[in-house]
Structure formats: C-alpha cells, structure tokens
Design a protein around this motif. Sequence first.
Motif, PDB file in Angstrom:
ATOM      1  N   VAL A 111       0.863  -1.187   0.000  1.00 50.17           N
ATOM      2  CA  VAL A 111       0.000   0.000   0.000  1.00 50.17           C
ATOM      3  C   VAL A 111       0.895   1.231   0.000  1.00 50.17           C
ATOM      4  O   VAL A 111       1.925   1.258   0.677  1.00 50.17           O
ATOM      5  CB  VAL A 111      -0.906   0.033   1.250  1.00 50.17           C
ATOM      6  N   THR A 112       0.504   2.251  -0.775  1.00 47.32           N
ATOM      7  CA  THR A 112       1.196   3.536  -0.721  1.00 47.32           C
ATOM      8  C   THR A 112       0.182   4.624  -0.387  1.00 47.32           C
ATOM      9  O   THR A 112      -1.003   4.493  -0.682  1.00 47.32           O
ATOM     10  CB  THR A 112       1.890   3.866  -2.054  1.00 47.32           C
ATOM     11  N   GLU A 113       0.679   5.702   0.238  1.00 49.05           N
ATOM     12  CA  GLU A 113      -0.208   6.788   0.652  1.00 49.05           C
ATOM     13  C   GLU A 113       0.293   8.146   0.171  1.00 49.05           C
ATOM     14  O   GLU A 113      -0.134   9.179   0.672  1.00 49.05           O
ATOM     15  CB  GLU A 113      -0.374   6.773   2.175  1.00 49.05           C
ATOM     16  N   GLU A 114       1.184   8.132  -0.801  1.00 49.07           N
ATOM     17  CA  GLU A 114       1.727   9.373  -1.354  1.00 49.07           C
ATOM     18  C   GLU A 114       0.682   9.997  -2.280  1.00 49.07           C
ATOM     19  O   GLU A 114       0.341   9.440  -3.323  1.00 49.07           O
ATOM     20  CB  GLU A 114       3.008   9.052  -2.142  1.00 49.07           C
ATOM     21  N   GLY A 115       0.142  11.144  -1.879  1.00 53.50           N
ATOM     22  CA  GLY A 115      -0.929  11.764  -2.644  1.00 53.50           C
ATOM     23  C   GLY A 115      -2.274  11.188  -2.267  1.00 53.50           C
ATOM     24  O   GLY A 115      -3.097  11.833  -1.639  1.00 53.50           O
TER      25      GLY A 115
ATOM     26  N   ASP B 119       7.506   5.009  -1.198  1.00 55.17           N
ATOM     27  CA  ASP B 119       7.743   5.464  -2.558  1.00 55.17           C
ATOM     28  C   ASP B 119       6.682   4.923  -3.519  1.00 55.17           C
ATOM     29  O   ASP B 119       6.776   3.793  -3.999  1.00 55.17           O
ATOM     30  CB  ASP B 119       9.136   5.024  -3.012  1.00 55.17           C
ATOM     31  N   ALA B 120       5.675   5.738  -3.813  1.00 55.64           N
ATOM     32  CA  ALA B 120       4.606   5.301  -4.708  1.00 55.64           C
ATOM     33  C   ALA B 120       5.128   5.031  -6.117  1.00 55.64           C
ATOM     34  O   ALA B 120       4.617   4.148  -6.820  1.00 55.64           O
ATOM     35  CB  ALA B 120       3.495   6.347  -4.748  1.00 55.64           C
ATOM     36  N   ASP B 121       6.163   5.760  -6.542  1.00 54.40           N
ATOM     37  CA  ASP B 121       6.696   5.578  -7.896  1.00 54.40           C
ATOM     38  C   ASP B 121       7.301   4.189  -8.101  1.00 54.40           C
ATOM     39  O   ASP B 121       7.383   3.703  -9.232  1.00 54.40           O
ATOM     40  CB  ASP B 121       7.749   6.644  -8.206  1.00 54.40           C
ATOM     41  N   ALA B 122       7.721   3.553  -7.024  1.00 53.34           N
ATOM     42  CA  ALA B 122       8.306   2.218  -7.138  1.00 53.34           C
ATOM     43  C   ALA B 122       7.288   1.183  -7.611  1.00 53.34           C
ATOM     44  O   ALA B 122       7.659   0.120  -8.103  1.00 53.34           O
ATOM     45  CB  ALA B 122       8.898   1.786  -5.795  1.00 53.34           C
ATOM     46  N   PHE B 123       6.005   1.523  -7.465  1.00 47.54           N
ATOM     47  CA  PHE B 123       4.947   0.592  -7.838  1.00 47.54           C
ATOM     48  C   PHE B 123       4.251   1.011  -9.136  1.00 47.54           C
ATOM     49  O   PHE B 123       3.243   0.431  -9.518  1.00 47.54           O
ATOM     50  CB  PHE B 123       3.922   0.488  -6.703  1.00 47.54           C
ATOM     51  N   ARG B 124       4.815   2.002  -9.791  1.00 48.12           N
ATOM     52  CA  ARG B 124       4.207   2.504 -11.027  1.00 48.12           C
ATOM     53  C   ARG B 124       4.329   1.457 -12.127  1.00 48.12           C
ATOM     54  O   ARG B 124       5.395   0.882 -12.335  1.00 48.12           O
ATOM     55  CB  ARG B 124       4.903   3.788 -11.456  1.00 48.12           C
ATOM     56  N   ASN B 125       3.220   1.231 -12.832  1.00 44.96           N
ATOM     57  CA  ASN B 125       3.298   0.337 -13.980  1.00 44.96           C
ATOM     58  C   ASN B 125       3.180   1.144 -15.263  1.00 44.96           C
ATOM     59  O   ASN B 125       2.618   2.229 -15.291  1.00 44.96           O
ATOM     60  CB  ASN B 125       2.255  -0.784 -13.919  1.00 44.96           C
ATOM     61  N   ILE B 126       3.775   0.609 -16.320  1.00 43.51           N
ATOM     62  CA  ILE B 126       3.833   1.286 -17.602  1.00 43.51           C
ATOM     63  C   ILE B 126       2.892   0.547 -18.547  1.00 43.51           C
ATOM     64  O   ILE B 126       3.189  -0.564 -18.985  1.00 43.51           O
ATOM     65  CB  ILE B 126       5.271   1.321 -18.142  1.00 43.51           C
ATOM     66  N   ASN B 127       1.747   1.171 -18.834  1.00 45.33           N
ATOM     67  CA  ASN B 127       0.680   0.497 -19.562  1.00 45.33           C
ATOM     68  C   ASN B 127       0.543   0.896 -21.022  1.00 45.33           C
ATOM     69  O   ASN B 127      -0.071   0.172 -21.798  1.00 45.33           O
ATOM     70  CB  ASN B 127      -0.672   0.771 -18.881  1.00 45.33           C
ATOM     71  N   THR B 128       1.053   2.068 -21.374  1.00 46.77           N
ATOM     72  CA  THR B 128       0.842   2.564 -22.735  1.00 46.77           C
ATOM     73  C   THR B 128       2.181   2.912 -23.387  1.00 46.77           C
ATOM     74  O   THR B 128       3.194   3.090 -22.711  1.00 46.77           O
ATOM     75  CB  THR B 128      -0.042   3.829 -22.731  1.00 46.77           C
TER      76      THR B 128
END
Length: 198
Positions: free
Chosen positions: A129-133, A179-188
Amino acid sequence: MTITTSQITGLVLAGGRGSRMGGVDKGLQAFRGSPMVLHVIMRLAPQVGALMINANQNIGPYEGFGYPVWPDQLGGFEGPLAGLQTGLSRCETPYLVTAPCDSPFVPDDLVMNLAEGLQSAGADIAVAVTEEGERRTHPVFALMKTSVLGSLDAYLQGGGRKIETWYRSLPFAEVPFEDADAFRNINTVDELRRFEQS
C-alpha cells in the motif's frame, strides 16, 4: 520464526494481452535498453530463493531469461488471479511473492517488508500500500502463503476475478511503502516513451 529468502518463490506476472499498449507483450518491450520484464527480474530475483514467470504468449523469449515459464491453467486471459493460481500450484516453497512485468521499479525491500507485515499481523497474504498523494493498494505486489491456493481455486471456480475481493476474504495485511513511484506500472506506449526520457 523469520521468513527466510529460501522459503519464498517469486512470480513475475506477464500473462496479459497488453491491450492498453496496442496488443503487444508489455514485458518484452524495450525499456532503457532491456526488456521491461528483465528490470523486474533483476530487482526481484535477489529477494527470493527461486523465481518463475507466468506468460501466455511468447513463451520462448520468456524462457530465454533462464527461469521456468508457466501459462495460465485457466484459458482466455482471465487476469492476474489466473496467473497467481498457476504460480501457487507450481510453487515448491511455503511462500509466493508476486510482481507484474510492467513495473520496472520494484522496491529492493519489497519482500522483506511484506514478510514482516505478514508475520506481525499473523496474516495469510500481505499486500503493498502507498499513501503518497492518495492511498492506493497494489494487490499484484503481494506475499502469500501457498496454502491460500484452495481459497483461490474456489473463488475462480465461482466466477470471481477481482483480486482485491479475493484477498480481503482471507486474513490479510496491507503493508505501507513510502515510494509510490516504485509501484508505477507502464501500460501505454506514451508512458513507455515518457519514462525512457526521464
């Protein structure tokens, strides 16, 4: 007792159609000089005792990374739970941890933190879980006991496909990461280009 690395198998989820990226296999798309899935493998492999990949197409290229590759037991691209079912049925350790092939920034402390959260809560599954933003759960980044397979089989047989609905039916823990960016997925394709340039 502490959960050790040797007790955990990693599963890279690469079984989707890649429909939001125009139908291409996301994991095999080039990202900063290497296939996106290789970034995930290189970050996850040091955190686990064994590793495998769930893929439903391009099996040969995925096997080229040197790890076992297993397609979904359920046909028809049924989503991440189908890949998870396959991983749990093939897992030879007491625990399985998952990460998707389109998230190349997997945290180096993913498994350690999930294991601590699972143990401290006495849970069967721990989810990032992330809570950034805003607070967001990342259920495809999860550590679980392999004993949850029976529950998952029953859920899928009943027509269920929502990963969050399933894990909330179990004793679960939601483990915070900063770090929310660590869980970012690249979909497009646009996201892929943007991250290539950043």
